[in-house]
Write an enzyme that holds these catalytic residues in place. Structure first.
Site, short mmCIF file in Angstrom:
data_model
loop_
_atom_site.label_atom_id
_atom_site.label_comp_id
_atom_site.label_asym_id
_atom_site.label_seq_id
_atom_site.Cartn_x
_atom_site.Cartn_y
_atom_site.Cartn_z
N ASP A 67 44.58 25.40 -32.16
CA ASP A 67 44.56 24.28 -31.21
C ASP A 67 44.58 22.93 -31.92
O ASP A 67 44.44 22.86 -33.14
CB ASP A 67 43.33 24.39 -30.28
CG ASP A 67 42.04 24.71 -31.03
OD1 ASP A 67 42.00 24.55 -32.25
OD2 ASP A 67 41.08 25.12 -30.37
N ASN A 136 30.35 27.64 -24.24
CA ASN A 136 30.65 28.09 -22.88
C ASN A 136 31.56 29.32 -22.89
O ASN A 136 32.11 29.69 -21.88
CB ASN A 136 31.30 26.96 -22.07
CG ASN A 136 32.61 26.49 -22.69
OD1 ASN A 136 33.09 27.07 -23.66
ND2 ASN A 136 33.19 25.45 -22.12
N HIS A 138 34.38 29.63 -24.68
CA HIS A 138 35.82 29.39 -24.88
C HIS A 138 36.29 29.92 -26.22
O HIS A 138 35.52 30.03 -27.18
CB HIS A 138 36.19 27.93 -24.66
CG HIS A 138 35.81 26.96 -25.73
ND1 HIS A 138 35.38 25.68 -25.43
CD2 HIS A 138 35.82 27.03 -27.08
CE1 HIS A 138 35.14 25.03 -26.55
NE2 HIS A 138 35.40 25.82 -27.57
N GLU A 143 39.34 27.06 -21.98
CA GLU A 143 38.07 26.80 -21.31
C GLU A 143 37.88 27.76 -20.14
O GLU A 143 38.85 28.32 -19.60
CB GLU A 143 38.08 25.36 -20.78
CG GLU A 143 38.15 24.29 -21.85
CD GLU A 143 36.79 24.02 -22.50
OE1 GLU A 143 36.05 24.96 -22.79
OE2 GLU A 143 36.50 22.83 -22.73
C1 GLP Z 1 35.84 23.97 -30.72
C2 GLP Z 1 37.19 24.65 -31.08
C3 GLP Z 1 37.06 26.13 -31.10
C4 GLP Z 1 35.78 26.47 -31.81
C5 GLP Z 1 34.62 26.09 -30.94
C6 GLP Z 1 33.27 26.27 -31.60
O1 GLP Z 1 35.90 23.16 -29.62
N1 GLP Z 1 38.31 24.29 -30.30
O2 GLP Z 1 38.19 26.72 -31.69
O3 GLP Z 1 35.71 27.87 -32.02
O4 GLP Z 1 34.77 24.81 -30.40
O5 GLP Z 1 33.04 25.28 -32.55
P1 GLP Z 1 31.89 25.37 -33.61
O6 GLP Z 1 32.27 26.46 -34.57
O7 GLP Z 1 31.85 24.04 -34.27
O8 GLP Z 1 30.64 25.70 -32.88
#
Ligand code: GLP
Length: 244
Positions: A67, A136, A138, A143
């Protein structure tokens, strides 16, 4: 689903790096689906170390990231392009022409989504998709919603995601409100999936993804239908599991 328990973030990162390292060794021209966020940073650090030790070669590896924030340039230090260069690519011998990340600056949403889906198809699909998990539930930036989106699409980020990611920005107003993300179908077409999760704030999302009903309200729950999922998580992230 195989679940590996790790006692710490570092152990989680090492175990996850072992899985990726095995693939890169066995298939030097593999296609890695990569993720951003704090969860995979330790994994990238370990892979960099093994590369520097002479044990890994990324010269033929190809990558496709999950992404990118819409509107951020490659030079913006909060873009996922910048993240990948600074947390991984600049320290290994990858050919940058073999790396793929959605172009956050393309205002033509339909064109960018079609271009990115075609880029992944041209790679022959993803061999191993690394995933973090949103609080959440995702995956990528898919989402929670009413339906599973299939291909690359532009998503309105949920307030909880904007709030979770504000720590990386000067203020919450600077967090982009939209992002390009691979769709659930693309993620599910990866031949192997490796999910890393650490910390108490992932515990419910991880439990629901593994044990809950398969629902677009918890996007990670779709992984229950994938034939080859490895989860590496620390004790805090696994704290809702009573049978491990
Ligand atoms: C972000 C990314 C995800 C990631 C998630 C968790 O928003 N788009 O790909 O896995 O949130 O992030 P983190 O590893 O910093 O908790």
């Amino acid at each position: 689903m195989r679940i590996y328990k790790a006692s710490s973030y570092d152990e989680m990162s090492r175990k996850a790096a072992h899985v990726i390292s095995a693939l890169v060794t066995l298939k030097p021209d593999c296609v890695l689906g990569l993720a951003t966020g704090s969860s995979p940073i330790g994994t990238y650090k370990q892979l960099i170390k093994w590369y520097q030790d002479g044990d890994l070669d990324f010269s033929q590896v190809k990558t496709a990231n999950l992404d990118e924030y819409k509107g951020l340039t490659k030079e913006n230090d909060q873009s996922y392009y910048y993240f990948m260069v600074h947390n991984f690519f600049k320290d290994i011998n990858i050919n940058m022409n073999n790396t793929n990340i959605p172009d956050g600056t393309n205002p033509d949403t339909a064109a960018e989504c079609a271009r990115y889906d075609q880029a992944i198809a041209d790679l022959g699909g993803v061999d191993l998709q690394l995933l973090g998990l949103g609080r959440n539930g995702h995956i990528g930036f898919n989402e929670p919603g009413d339906a599973f989106a299939k291909g690359t699409h532009c998503i309105d980020l949920q307030p909880s995601t904007i709030d979770a990611n504000k720590r990386f920005f000067a203020s919450i107003d600077d967090v982009p409100k939209q992002a390009y993300t691979m769709g659930i179908k693309t993620i599910m077409q990866a031949r192997k999936i490796l999910l890393v999760a650490s910390g108490e704030d992932k515990a419910q999302a991880l439990f629901d993804s593994v044990n809950g009903p398969i629902t677009p309200r918890v996007p990670g729950s779709i992984l229950q239908l994938h034939p080859d999922v490895t989860i590496v998580a620390d004790m805090a992230a696994l704290s809702r599991f009573t049978d491990l």
